[in-house]
Design a protein around this motif. Sequence first.
Motif, short mmCIF file in Angstrom:
data_model
loop_
_atom_site.label_atom_id
_atom_site.label_comp_id
_atom_site.label_asym_id
_atom_site.label_seq_id
_atom_site.Cartn_x
_atom_site.Cartn_y
_atom_site.Cartn_z
N HIS A 100 12.00 -5.71 -7.76
CA HIS A 100 11.40 -4.58 -7.06
C HIS A 100 10.46 -5.05 -5.95
CE1 HIS A 100 9.39 -0.75 -6.37
NE2 HIS A 100 8.22 -1.32 -6.62
N ALA A 101 9.70 -6.11 -6.22
CA ALA A 101 8.70 -6.60 -5.27
C ALA A 101 8.81 -8.11 -5.12
CB ALA A 101 7.29 -6.21 -5.72
N ALA A 102 8.25 -8.62 -4.02
CA ALA A 102 8.28 -10.05 -3.73
C ALA A 102 6.90 -10.52 -3.33
CB ALA A 102 9.26 -10.35 -2.60
N PRO A 129 5.70 2.51 -0.55
CA PRO A 129 5.63 1.23 0.16
C PRO A 129 4.23 0.63 0.10
CG PRO A 129 6.81 2.85 1.48
CD PRO A 129 6.18 3.59 0.34
N ARG A 130 4.16 -0.62 -0.35
CA ARG A 130 2.88 -1.31 -0.47
C ARG A 130 3.01 -2.77 -0.06
NH1 ARG A 130 0.16 0.80 -6.22
NH2 ARG A 130 -0.26 2.93 -5.50
N GLY A 146 5.15 -7.72 -0.90
CA GLY A 146 5.57 -6.39 -0.50
C GLY A 146 6.62 -5.84 -1.44
N ASN A 147 6.80 -4.53 -1.41
CA ASN A 147 7.83 -3.87 -2.23
C ASN A 147 8.74 -3.01 -1.37
OD1 ASN A 147 6.27 -1.66 -1.54
ND2 ASN A 147 5.90 -0.96 -3.63
N THR A 148 8.83 -3.35 -0.08
CA THR A 148 9.56 -2.51 0.86
C THR A 148 10.30 -3.39 1.87
OG1 THR A 148 9.28 -0.64 2.40
CG2 THR A 148 7.59 -2.35 2.44
N PRO A 149 11.41 -2.92 2.42
CA PRO A 149 12.11 -3.71 3.46
C PRO A 149 11.22 -3.92 4.68
CG PRO A 149 13.52 -1.96 2.62
CD PRO A 149 12.14 -1.68 2.08
#
Length: 229
Positions: A100-102, A129-130, A146-149
Amino acid sequence: MSCGIAIFVKTPSLSPVKTRLWPGIGRRNAEALYLSSAQAVASVAMQACDHGEIEPYWAVAEGVALQTGAWIDLPLLAQGVGSLGARMAQVYRLLRHRHHAAILIGADAPQLTAQALQRAAHWLSGAEPRLAIGRAEDGGFWLFGGNTPLDDDAWTRVRYSTLGTAVQFMHAMHGSGAWLELETLRDLDTADDIPHVLAGLAALAAPTPAQQRLMGELETLADIAEAGA
């Protein structure tokens, strides 16, 4: 929701590492210190893994090193080719494909804590988005998550290794999500950084065994650097 943590590393036998430390403590000592610092960072990432859905990886700069056994104990990712920004974007995408997140970190701030990694991972577990960042005293950053493209251009238009890197990076990512800022840490880049990083490690309430070993090495190298000054 799971979070992948990539520790960015180079292999001393294949790439120059810690070249700004060479004048102060010598190339061989600098390379050994780099490996010890990387192991300390990995030990903290593995400790954080014990308390949540966090999976750490080595993100290795050299493709050939993926086949040599130079990096063990963690799953391996290839950084790929190109500029630092391009390689970070590549690893970020790989982790986001699996999790989910990186979170991306380096091997330069071994005084980090599992609590800081867990705090970032918990923040990024949200559905909206965070982003998360831990700034370095030299103007860069020791953690980004982040957890978003994110657009490749946001990664590659930043000038890295400058006093304004973190500010530029946050500006490039503006509008991509809400930010969490972690504590500022001192990177281990030059001989002048050794006593500061050592003090940060000594202040930890419960350092890992790898962090404790690193403290011993830093104490010895601080004496070498002082004698050569």
